[in-house]
Design a protein around this motif. Structure first.
Motif, PDB file in Angstrom:
ATOM      1  N   ASP A 103      -4.163  10.103  -8.011  1.00  7.23           N
ATOM      2  CA  ASP A 103      -4.679   9.277  -9.051  1.00  7.23           C
ATOM      3  C   ASP A 103      -3.348   8.401  -9.335  1.00  7.23           C
ATOM      4  OD1 ASP A 103      -7.194   9.868  -9.530  1.00  7.23           O
ATOM      5  OD2 ASP A 103      -6.608  11.544 -10.625  1.00  7.23           O
ATOM      6  N   ILE A 104      -2.118   8.698  -8.853  1.00  5.79           N
ATOM      7  CA  ILE A 104      -0.912   7.965  -9.006  1.00  5.79           C
ATOM      8  C   ILE A 104      -0.760   6.658  -8.599  1.00  5.79           C
ATOM      9  CG2 ILE A 104       1.611   7.805  -8.752  1.00  5.79           C
ATOM     10  CD1 ILE A 104       1.354  10.837  -8.310  1.00  5.79           C
ATOM     11  N   PRO A 107      -3.741   2.094  -6.109  1.00  2.75           N
ATOM     12  CA  PRO A 107      -3.529   3.499  -5.689  1.00  2.75           C
ATOM     13  C   PRO A 107      -2.066   3.581  -4.999  1.00  2.75           C
ATOM     14  CG  PRO A 107      -5.703   3.245  -5.626  1.00  2.75           C
ATOM     15  CD  PRO A 107      -5.032   1.822  -5.730  1.00  2.75           C
ATOM     16  N   LEU A 108      -1.035   4.357  -5.359  1.00  2.00           N
ATOM     17  CA  LEU A 108       0.141   4.513  -4.410  1.00  2.00           C
ATOM     18  C   LEU A 108      -0.467   5.167  -2.934  1.00  2.00           C
ATOM     19  CD1 LEU A 108       3.182   4.546  -3.852  1.00  2.00           C
ATOM     20  CD2 LEU A 108       3.131   6.975  -4.782  1.00  2.00           C
ATOM     21  N   ILE A 109      -1.298   6.003  -2.958  1.00  2.16           N
ATOM     22  CA  ILE A 109      -1.562   6.543  -1.594  1.00  2.16           C
ATOM     23  C   ILE A 109      -2.013   5.750  -0.792  1.00  2.16           C
ATOM     24  CG2 ILE A 109      -4.000   7.193  -2.300  1.00  2.16           C
ATOM     25  CD1 ILE A 109      -3.338   9.950  -1.072  1.00  2.16           C
ATOM     26  N   ASP A 110      -2.573   4.597  -1.029  1.00  6.44           N
ATOM     27  CA  ASP A 110      -3.322   3.665  -0.068  1.00  6.44           C
ATOM     28  C   ASP A 110      -2.218   2.388   0.255  1.00  6.44           C
ATOM     29  OD1 ASP A 110      -5.365   5.273   0.124  1.00  6.44           O
ATOM     30  OD2 ASP A 110      -6.289   4.096  -1.566  1.00  6.44           O
ATOM     31  N   PRO A 142       1.303   0.603   1.279  1.00  4.78           N
ATOM     32  CA  PRO A 142       2.439   0.566   2.236  1.00  4.78           C
ATOM     33  C   PRO A 142       3.742   0.836   1.579  1.00  4.78           C
ATOM     34  CG  PRO A 142       1.430  -1.518   2.645  1.00  4.78           C
ATOM     35  CD  PRO A 142       0.588  -1.000   1.362  1.00  4.78           C
ATOM     36  N   TYR A 143       3.804   0.762   0.356  1.00  5.39           N
ATOM     37  CA  TYR A 143       5.128   1.123  -0.446  1.00  5.39           C
ATOM     38  C   TYR A 143       5.209   2.743  -0.456  1.00  5.39           C
ATOM     39  CZ  TYR A 143       6.435  -3.101  -3.014  1.00  5.39           C
ATOM     40  OH  TYR A 143       6.625  -4.323  -3.442  1.00  5.39           O
ATOM     41  N   ALA A 144       4.253   3.299  -0.260  1.00  7.50           N
ATOM     42  CA  ALA A 144       4.114   4.770  -0.046  1.00  7.50           C
ATOM     43  C   ALA A 144       4.904   5.190   0.933  1.00  7.50           C
ATOM     44  CB  ALA A 144       2.701   5.340  -0.012  1.00  7.50           C
ATOM     45  N   ASN A 145       5.068   4.612   1.984  1.00  4.11           N
ATOM     46  CA  ASN A 145       5.527   4.864   3.326  1.00  4.11           C
ATOM     47  C   ASN A 145       7.109   4.570   3.444  1.00  4.11           C
ATOM     48  OD1 ASN A 145       3.437   6.013   4.615  1.00  4.11           O
ATOM     49  ND2 ASN A 145       2.655   4.097   5.131  1.00  4.11           N
ATOM     50  N   GLU A 146       7.587   3.639   2.405  1.00  6.36           N
ATOM     51  CA  GLU A 146       8.997   3.220   2.237  1.00  6.36           C
ATOM     52  C   GLU A 146       9.916   4.711   2.039  1.00  6.36           C
ATOM     53  OE1 GLU A 146      10.516   0.131   1.813  1.00  6.36           O
ATOM     54  OE2 GLU A 146       8.589  -0.880   2.646  1.00  6.36           O
ATOM     55  N   ILE A 166      13.073  10.814   3.789  1.00  2.22           N
ATOM     56  CA  ILE A 166      12.047  11.240   2.716  1.00  2.22           C
ATOM     57  C   ILE A 166      11.431   9.831   2.473  1.00  2.22           C
ATOM     58  CG2 ILE A 166      11.708  11.927   0.631  1.00  2.22           C
ATOM     59  CD1 ILE A 166      14.143  14.200   1.192  1.00  2.22           C
ATOM     60  N   THR A 167      10.069   9.893   2.379  1.00  2.00           N
ATOM     61  CA  THR A 167       9.360   8.712   1.882  1.00  2.00           C
ATOM     62  C   THR A 167       9.043   8.697   0.351  1.00  2.00           C
ATOM     63  OG1 THR A 167       7.161   9.788   2.503  1.00  2.00           O
ATOM     64  CG2 THR A 167       8.189   8.386   4.187  1.00  2.00           C
ATOM     65  N   LEU A 168       8.562   7.673  -0.012  1.00  2.00           N
ATOM     66  CA  LEU A 168       8.441   7.562  -1.475  1.00  2.00           C
ATOM     67  C   LEU A 168       6.864   8.439  -1.683  1.00  2.00           C
ATOM     68  CD1 LEU A 168       8.319   6.570  -4.401  1.00  2.00           C
ATOM     69  CD2 LEU A 168       6.728   4.600  -3.478  1.00  2.00           C
ATOM     70  N   ARG A 169       6.046   8.588  -0.662  1.00  2.00           N
ATOM     71  CA  ARG A 169       4.880   9.334  -0.724  1.00  2.00           C
ATOM     72  C   ARG A 169       5.337  10.993  -1.059  1.00  2.00           C
ATOM     73  NH1 ARG A 169       1.901   7.782   3.405  1.00  2.00           N
ATOM     74  NH2 ARG A 169       0.474   6.817   2.116  1.00  2.00           N
ATOM     75  N   GLN A 170       6.205  11.282   0.277  1.00  2.00           N
ATOM     76  CA  GLN A 170       6.580  12.593   0.259  1.00  2.00           C
ATOM     77  C   GLN A 170       7.312  12.972  -0.988  1.00  2.00           C
ATOM     78  OE1 GLN A 170       9.591  13.412   3.451  1.00  2.00           O
ATOM     79  NE2 GLN A 170       9.671  15.744   2.760  1.00  2.00           N
TER      80      GLN A 170
END
Length: 192
Positions: A28-29, A43-46, A48-52, A102-106
């Motif tokens: 939900d982030i 949603p962050l999870i979907d 591309p920033y999540a992979n930065e 380490i990615t933003l998602r991780q």
């Protein structure tokens, strides 16, 4: 191990865009994307920033603490900690043994799980620090304070908002965070 507060290693430009409620699931982030006055929340999870990568230069190891718990520890003794006195939860070590960055998602998913694991302690520390009533449905991410140790490691102290403000106050806080994101984006462009 002494450390120095820095803002040029962790992607604060991304972290300031988060709409992160610790009391919901990590899926939900949300993150604010788009240029000024054209922002939208997704949603962050979907995204591309999540992979930065969460850092520049990329890091495969970061230590994370709860700022509130560290402050409670600092306030719990005068000059040296008592053996049976308060101790903050052990730090979270995010580390990729394979050396991948380490990615933003991780970072967000591991910190989310860590803070939820220590939620009762975090709430007790916030009661001491803020002396404010708690919301049972909202505990928002406020900021990350990165430090570089003398040996080059990065420690990030994560701080949550001490209470769940009303909608109007949240809007002002989110606007201030977006201004911070733009500030860090500008500094990042200048470094390139």
């Amino acid at each position: 191990m002494p450390s120095q507060l820095v803002d040029d290693c962790i992607r604060l430009d991304l972290l300031c865009r988060l709409r992160w409620n610790l009391l919901t699931g990590w899926h939900d982030i949300e993150i604010v994307v788009g240029s000024k006055d054209e922002e939208k929340i997704v949603p962050l999870i979907d995204h591309p920033y999540a992979n930065e990568e969460i850092s520049e230069p990329g890091l495969s190891r970061i230590e994370v603490n709860s700022r509130e718990c560290l402050e409670k520890f600092d306030l719990s003794y005068d000059s040296s900690p008592e053996e049976d006195g308060y101790r903050p939860p052990p730090p979270l070590i995010i580390e990729n043994e394979d050396g991948k960055h380490i990615t933003l998602r991780q970072f967000v998913t591991e910190v989310h799980a860590y803070l939820n694991e220590h939620l009762a302690e975090l709430k007790r520390a916030q009661r001491v620090m803020a002396a404010e009533p708690w919301s049972e449905t909202m505990l928002f991410y406020r900021r990350a304070l990165p430090r570089r140790t003398d040996d080059g490691n990065i420690i990030v102290n994560v701080e949550m908002m001490p209470r769940a403000p009303d909608e109007e106050t949240r809007k002002r806080l989110w606007a201030a965070q977006l201004r911070q994101a733009e500030h860090y984006e500008g500094k990042r462009r200048l470094r390139r």
